[in-house]
Design a protein around this motif. Structure first.
Motif, mmCIF file in Angstrom:
data_model
loop_
_atom_site.group_PDB
_atom_site.id
_atom_site.type_symbol
_atom_site.label_atom_id
_atom_site.label_comp_id
_atom_site.label_asym_id
_atom_site.label_seq_id
_atom_site.Cartn_x
_atom_site.Cartn_y
_atom_site.Cartn_z
ATOM 1 N N LEU A 50 -7.239 16.578 7.268
ATOM 2 C CA LEU A 50 -7.640 15.170 7.245
ATOM 3 C C LEU A 50 -6.819 14.460 6.179
ATOM 4 C CD1 LEU A 50 -11.537 15.245 7.523
ATOM 5 C CD2 LEU A 50 -9.846 14.979 9.338
ATOM 6 N N GLY A 51 -6.326 13.282 6.514
ATOM 7 C CA GLY A 51 -5.556 12.500 5.563
ATOM 8 C C GLY A 51 -6.420 11.464 4.876
ATOM 9 N N LEU A 52 -5.856 10.866 3.830
ATOM 10 C CA LEU A 52 -6.552 9.832 3.068
ATOM 11 C C LEU A 52 -5.683 8.585 2.990
ATOM 12 C CD1 LEU A 52 -7.809 11.932 0.005
ATOM 13 C CD2 LEU A 52 -9.246 10.990 1.814
ATOM 14 N N ILE A 53 -6.237 7.457 3.402
ATOM 15 C CA ILE A 53 -5.600 6.157 3.176
ATOM 16 C C ILE A 53 -6.314 5.498 2.007
ATOM 17 C CG2 ILE A 53 -5.181 3.840 4.094
ATOM 18 C CD1 ILE A 53 -4.947 5.053 6.859
ATOM 19 N N ALA A 54 -5.559 5.153 0.960
ATOM 20 C CA ALA A 54 -6.126 4.475 -0.208
ATOM 21 C C ALA A 54 -5.969 2.971 -0.046
ATOM 22 C CB ALA A 54 -5.427 4.943 -1.480
ATOM 23 N N VAL A 55 -7.050 2.242 -0.255
ATOM 24 C CA VAL A 55 -7.041 0.775 -0.146
ATOM 25 C C VAL A 55 -7.471 0.205 -1.498
ATOM 26 C CG1 VAL A 55 -7.843 -1.220 1.165
ATOM 27 C CG2 VAL A 55 -7.676 1.018 2.285
ATOM 28 N N GLN A 56 -6.567 -0.540 -2.134
ATOM 29 C CA GLN A 56 -6.811 -1.047 -3.485
ATOM 30 C C GLN A 56 -6.520 -2.540 -3.555
ATOM 31 O OE1 GLN A 56 -3.876 1.912 -4.947
ATOM 32 N NE2 GLN A 56 -5.392 2.398 -6.516
ATOM 33 N N GLY A 57 -7.068 -3.180 -4.583
ATOM 34 C CA GLY A 57 -6.773 -4.592 -4.818
ATOM 35 C C GLY A 57 -8.017 -5.455 -4.813
#
Length: 343
Positions: A50-57
């Motif tokens: 499983l991959g991880l998408i990081a969402v920041q801001g």
């Protein structure tokens, strides 16, 4: 897969294969014992497939709120959720678990659809103060489950999340309580922290391959979208309305009009069911299903996921015409194919 983590697993007997988009742990050399441990003990799994998408801001929450089916406002450092990302036609492009760690949202999904999902999400950032990145090899993700998993993990860490979707952060680790017929946890952290915990848990658990972990998602009724099934289902077909994966009060998001219309005005003809299949060749996501007495010209369902179970048959999730499940036998691939036994 993180290089240091790969080395750590290989030193402990992991057989790792290089897939088209990611490495995957096949087993720890004892595939039969690993399946048996699923029903008779605690299991420990690498979840790097499983991959991880990081969402920041500053606009991260607002951005995700306009893209996904669930209400992002319910996510916190103490709560995760299942959600879907849909096309404008309301068809699922991805199904993911979302959690927070260090003020960053993380989206977990199969690596084979990560790049396509990340690229599409970036198209809609526009002027929003948000960045999206592939964080799959920055953190390590392992899974721990079993009848006594809660007691053992609590003894190792001193505290654990106690109900489904609850999140707890301790000693640099993020613990996700996951749904399932027995206690189940996702554990995310830096390599050193996860290695230390793995060595503690390994004393009373059987390390297993990725397929065994994926089987637990099937048993829990958690759908997964792969490349072969992107845009195959509206969220309700995959039961997301039944497992808390859709909010009908949050407002607009991509595909919302179709999803809401189905909820308020439509009649859902297909649903996801748990089934068992006895067949030699492994069933694959996207495989077509047919009903007895019909022809092979029109499928009445689609396989969502399947894994070999501890009894030797395949356990599967399948989206199938509801009336056909009640009135006729369903077969894999064609009308003469292996029958599905619904559980």
């Amino acid at each position: 897969m993180n290089t240091d983590w790969n080395t750590f697993l290989r030193q402990r007997g992991a057989a790792i294969v290089e897939g088209s988009v990611a490495e995957r742990v096949c087993s720890f050399g004892q595939p039969v014992a690993e399946l048996q441990a699923l029903d008779n003990g605690n299991i420990l799994a690498d979840v790097s497939h499983l991959g991880l998408i990081a969402v920041q801001g500053a606009d991260a929450a607002t951005f995700l709120q306009g893209q996904l089916t669930n209400d992002i406002r319910t996510i916190s450092a103490m709560q995760s959720q299942i959600s879907a990302y849909c096309s404008p036609k309301g068809r699922m492009l991805a199904c993911m678990r979302i959690f927070m760690r260090d003020d960053t949202y993380y989206l977990t999904l199969p690596r084979d659809i990560l790049d396509a999902t990340l690229q599409r999400l970036r198209m809609f950032v526009l002027r929003a103060k948000v960045t999206l990145s592939d964080a799959s090899d920055t953190l390590v993700y392992i899974g721990y489950a079993g009848e006594h998993a809660a007691e053992t993990l609590n003894a190792a860490l001193g505290t654990i999340p106690t109900h489904s979707n609850e999140v707890l952060s301790i000693n640099g680790l993020t613990l996700l309580r996951l749904p399932g017929p027995s206690p189940r946890f996702g554990i995310i952290g830096a390599v050193a922290a996860v290695q230390a915990l793995w060595n503690l848990l390994r004393v009373s658990a059987q390390p297993v391959g990725a397929d065994v972990w994926d089987l637990l998602d099937i048993r829990a009724g958690i759908p997964t979208v792969y490349t072969a099934t992107r845009e195959a289902f509206v969220p309700q077909m995959a039961n997301l309305d039944s497992i808390g994966g859709i909010s009908f009060k949050k407002g607009c998001y991509t595909g919302q009009e179709i999803v809401a219309r189905m909820h308020y005005l439509g009649t859902l003809k297909r649903r996801m069911f748990l089934a068992e299949i006895i067949t030699e060749a492994a069933p694959q996501p996207g495989d077509a299903l047919y009903t007895s007495g019909a022809t092979n010209t029109q499928s009445i369902g689609t396989l969502v996921a399947a894994q070999c179970g501890s009894r030797g048959s395949y356990e599967a999730l399948a989206v199938v015409d509801i009336k056909s499940v009640a009135t006729g036998q369903i077969h894999l691939h064609d009308v003469a194919g292996a029958p599905l036994t619904f559980i």
